[in-house]
Design a protein around this motif. Sequence first.
Motif, PDB file in Angstrom:
ATOM      1  N   HIS A  28       0.832  -1.204   0.000  1.00 42.11           N
ATOM      2  CA  HIS A  28       0.000   0.000   0.000  1.00 42.11           C
ATOM      3  C   HIS A  28       0.867   1.256   0.000  1.00 42.11           C
ATOM      4  N   GLU A  29       0.443   2.246  -0.789  1.00 42.54           N
ATOM      5  CA  GLU A  29       1.199   3.498  -0.880  1.00 42.54           C
ATOM      6  C   GLU A  29       1.217   4.268   0.428  1.00 42.54           C
ATOM      7  N   THR A  30       0.145   4.145   1.187  1.00 44.03           N
ATOM      8  CA  THR A  30       0.008   4.994   2.367  1.00 44.03           C
ATOM      9  C   THR A  30       0.491   4.333   3.661  1.00 44.03           C
ATOM     10  N   MET A  31       1.157   3.220   3.548  1.00 39.54           N
ATOM     11  CA  MET A  31       1.721   2.488   4.693  1.00 39.54           C
ATOM     12  C   MET A  31       0.707   2.357   5.842  1.00 39.54           C
ATOM     13  N   PRO A  32      -0.484   1.820   5.588  1.00 40.68           N
ATOM     14  CA  PRO A  32      -1.532   1.853   6.617  1.00 40.68           C
ATOM     15  C   PRO A  32      -1.264   0.951   7.835  1.00 40.68           C
ATOM     16  N   TYR A  33      -0.385  -0.037   7.658  1.00 40.94           N
ATOM     17  CA  TYR A  33      -0.165  -0.965   8.782  1.00 40.94           C
ATOM     18  C   TYR A  33       1.220  -0.809   9.416  1.00 40.94           C
ATOM     19  N   THR A  34       1.895   0.276   9.085  1.00 41.97           N
ATOM     20  CA  THR A  34       3.228   0.498   9.661  1.00 41.97           C
ATOM     21  C   THR A  34       3.149   0.606  11.183  1.00 41.97           C
ATOM     22  N   ALA A  35       2.174   1.365  11.661  1.00 41.98           N
ATOM     23  CA  ALA A  35       2.048   1.523  13.121  1.00 41.98           C
ATOM     24  C   ALA A  35       1.763   0.173  13.775  1.00 41.98           C
ATOM     25  N   VAL A  36       0.916  -0.652  13.131  1.00 40.38           N
ATOM     26  CA  VAL A  36       0.577  -1.971  13.706  1.00 40.38           C
ATOM     27  C   VAL A  36       1.817  -2.847  13.784  1.00 40.38           C
ATOM     28  N   LYS A  37       2.558  -2.906  12.683  1.00 40.72           N
ATOM     29  CA  LYS A  37       3.708  -3.823  12.674  1.00 40.72           C
ATOM     30  C   LYS A  37       4.814  -3.363  13.629  1.00 40.72           C
ATOM     31  N   PHE A  38       4.918  -2.044  13.827  1.00 41.75           N
ATOM     32  CA  PHE A  38       5.936  -1.576  14.765  1.00 41.75           C
ATOM     33  C   PHE A  38       5.484  -1.714  16.219  1.00 41.75           C
ATOM     34  N   ARG A  39       4.166  -1.782  16.421  1.00 40.38           N
ATOM     35  CA  ARG A  39       3.682  -2.060  17.779  1.00 40.38           C
ATOM     36  C   ARG A  39       3.967  -3.511  18.152  1.00 40.38           C
ATOM     37  N   MET A  40       4.118  -4.355  17.148  1.00 39.23           N
ATOM     38  CA  MET A  40       4.418  -5.776  17.413  1.00 39.23           C
ATOM     39  C   MET A  40       5.875  -6.003  17.808  1.00 39.23           C
ATOM     40  N   ILE A  41       6.734  -5.051  17.420  1.00 41.24           N
ATOM     41  CA  ILE A  41       8.183  -5.255  17.647  1.00 41.24           C
ATOM     42  C   ILE A  41       8.534  -5.430  19.142  1.00 41.24           C
ATOM     43  N   PRO A  42       8.013  -4.598  20.061  1.00 38.81           N
ATOM     44  CA  PRO A  42       8.375  -4.807  21.468  1.00 38.81           C
ATOM     45  C   PRO A  42       8.001  -6.207  21.979  1.00 38.81           C
ATOM     46  N   LEU A  43       6.840  -6.723  21.512  1.00 41.05           N
ATOM     47  CA  LEU A  43       6.432  -8.072  21.910  1.00 41.05           C
ATOM     48  C   LEU A  43       7.427  -9.095  21.357  1.00 41.05           C
ATOM     49  N   LEU A  44       7.765  -8.926  20.083  1.00 39.31           N
ATOM     50  CA  LEU A  44       8.716  -9.850  19.456  1.00 39.31           C
ATOM     51  C   LEU A  44      10.090  -9.739  20.095  1.00 39.31           C
ATOM     52  N   PHE A  45      10.458  -8.522  20.459  1.00 36.26           N
ATOM     53  CA  PHE A  45      11.750  -8.308  21.121  1.00 36.26           C
ATOM     54  C   PHE A  45      11.794  -9.074  22.446  1.00 36.26           C
ATOM     55  N   THR A  46      10.670  -9.031  23.166  1.00 35.03           N
ATOM     56  CA  THR A  46      10.591  -9.720  24.462  1.00 35.03           C
ATOM     57  C   THR A  46      10.703 -11.231  24.279  1.00 35.03           C
ATOM     58  N   THR A  47       9.896 -11.775  23.376  1.00 40.08           N
ATOM     59  CA  THR A  47       9.928 -13.241  23.197  1.00 40.08           C
ATOM     60  C   THR A  47      11.276 -13.687  22.621  1.00 40.08           C
ATOM     61  N   PHE A  48      11.838 -12.861  21.752  1.00 42.89           N
ATOM     62  CA  PHE A  48      13.150 -13.188  21.190  1.00 42.89           C
ATOM     63  C   PHE A  48      14.211 -13.128  22.292  1.00 42.89           C
ATOM     64  N   GLY A  49      14.109 -12.128  23.159  1.00 40.24           N
ATOM     65  CA  GLY A  49      15.051 -11.995  24.269  1.00 40.24           C
ATOM     66  C   GLY A  49      14.993 -13.203  25.188  1.00 40.24           C
ATOM     67  N   ILE A  50      13.764 -13.678  25.465  1.00 39.69           N
ATOM     68  CA  ILE A  50      13.594 -14.867  26.319  1.00 39.69           C
ATOM     69  C   ILE A  50      14.228 -16.084  25.635  1.00 39.69           C
ATOM     70  N   GLU A  51      13.962 -16.211  24.342  1.00 42.09           N
ATOM     71  CA  GLU A  51      14.526 -17.348  23.584  1.00 42.09           C
ATOM     72  C   GLU A  51      16.052 -17.326  23.635  1.00 42.09           C
ATOM     73  N   CYS A  52      16.589 -16.123  23.443  1.00 39.59           N
ATOM     74  CA  CYS A  52      18.039 -15.942  23.434  1.00 39.59           C
ATOM     75  C   CYS A  52      18.643 -16.335  24.786  1.00 39.59           C
ATOM     76  N   THR A  53      17.992 -15.867  25.867  1.00 39.17           N
ATOM     77  CA  THR A  53      18.465 -16.168  27.225  1.00 39.17           C
ATOM     78  C   THR A  53      18.391 -17.667  27.487  1.00 39.17           C
ATOM     79  N   LEU A  54      17.256 -18.271  27.103  1.00 39.88           N
ATOM     80  CA  LEU A  54      17.092 -19.706  27.310  1.00 39.88           C
ATOM     81  C   LEU A  54      18.142 -20.499  26.528  1.00 39.88           C
ATOM     82  N   PHE A  55      18.453 -20.015  25.333  1.00 40.28           N
ATOM     83  CA  PHE A  55      19.455 -20.682  24.495  1.00 40.28           C
ATOM     84  C   PHE A  55      20.807 -20.713  25.208  1.00 40.28           C
ATOM     85  N   ILE A  56      21.206 -19.537  25.723  1.00 45.97           N
ATOM     86  CA  ILE A  56      22.503 -19.433  26.414  1.00 45.97           C
ATOM     87  C   ILE A  56      22.497 -20.321  27.663  1.00 45.97           C
ATOM     88  N   LEU A  57      21.407 -20.187  28.459  1.00 51.71           N
ATOM     89  CA  LEU A  57      21.320 -20.963  29.707  1.00 51.71           C
ATOM     90  C   LEU A  57      21.338 -22.461  29.426  1.00 51.71           C
TER      91      LEU A  57
END
Lengths: 213, 317
Positions: B127-156
């Motif tokens: 889409h030209e008007t980037m209508p879901y940019t705000a939605v997809k960037f709101r998902m990043i903190p959630l993904l960052f959290t789950t990715f961070g947990i995965e990363c920590t679990l991997f190391i542990l």
Amino acid sequence: MIKFISVTKRYKDSVPVEDFSMEISAGETAILSGRSGSGKTTILALAAALTRPTSGSIEVNGKQTAKLPEEFASLFRRESVGIIFQNYNLMPNLSTLDNVTLPLLPTKTPFRQQRERAFELMEKLGIDNKAKIAAGRLSGGEQQRASIARALINNPPIVLADEPTSNLDAKLTDKLLEIFAGIKAEGRTLLIATHDKAITESGIADKIIRTEK
Amino acid sequence: MSFLIPDIFIQIILYAILTFFFCISLYVSVRVIILWNFSDTSEKQYLLEKQTYLVSVIMKYAFAVNIPAFLIFIYANDKLSSYLTGAMCAAGVLNATIYGKYLIIFKIVNLYLSVVWLTVNHFDSRHETMPYTAVKFRMIPLLFTTFGIECTLFILHFASIDPAVPVSCCNVIFADDTSVLRTFFSEHAVSLFAAAFILTSAAFLLKRPVLHGTANVLYAIAGIAVLIYGVSPYIYELPTHKCPFCILQSGYGYTGYWFYITLFGGTASGIAAGVQTLISGTAPKRMVNVSMALNCAYLLLCAWYPVSYFLTNRTWL
């Protein structure tokens, strides 16, 4: 229609366009006039969505082109704008014909139609006999006309020309003015950036926009 | 010890790169959440638009890398099993520490979340008007959290593996009936899978993509359960051998990869189609069809081994 509202374009070391506004209606011919370095080329690049402004709004044919993502910007350029570059930007090793048909390559235009349209334009511009010659071997005037043919091959509603007479003699300038008159008669919007008096005083323009700060 | 195994080492490097990119995208996502206003033509907004474009491209590749990285992870665990006393496959390695099973759960969850994000991103970029940019960037903190947990679990997990301590093999792990969840799945896997398939098919036939997407979450869970408790004994031709990892080994013709590719492909595209319908209101028919086709392929794969076993031996396991 081309509408700039408070457009600024800033580079690291210069500000070629600052708080610039203009409005050109559909079918109008406008001349961007100003000395070298006054931002004419940048304004054309902004109008063609070749670059984005630092701030301000640009509306071309109802589209906010300053905000177009790159994929849509290239589609916009392909469909809506024909650009005659100051240095022509032809591919020197390709033939004149191939250069002229280049903008049609990504479209679904049949090959035969591409050739027919190119020959039609080249004939109009008097370079049809140079079709098979490599663009790098053409004279300045011929290159200029090849770049005009390339700009018009997509039937764009807007034509942008950057210093189109910079490499032309008086005779070729007159010929170019005739071509521009033809573009104007077809109802296309024409924006010419120039500091050549031969163009500004030719009476072709409906509007002259000064770019001096 | 395990960090020095090339396959694990590769993943640590991969995690380091992904963490770096995730940190950049988290910074931009916070700015987007606070400042995003598409109608604004200020310098700040244009800069933000450029940054979102850059981050979207980075994250697209980061998430796309996550998918083959999952296969490397399974392969590495499988390889590591030869170093641990008692382990026959990746199941033993994952069971070697308390972090292992959570690690695999988070890996799977992140895999599906990546697909959801990639779907929103793909839809936004059309889409030209980037209508879901705000939605997809709101998902990043959630993904960052789950990715961070995965990363920590991997190391542990890999830091805690002690090669001197014997671990349980898959035979023991999946035969253990002390867990309520495990007992439930072992008893009802087939009926749960049948119900999930009927639900996805019904949603498909009734043209309800959001329901189809939701049913695919159930299909993914039931699909794994039926593979472990219903199908794998027929692949191993041993009623007591229930394992989702041994089927990935050469001894079984790497047959497990076909199961997982069809299951993941089918459920991920089903969930993605559901998400796309939810945000746009229009159903991506091709994606729904692909999902259903792969789900059917998975069902046929699951049915093939028990049926062929029955036709050869005239008995069920």
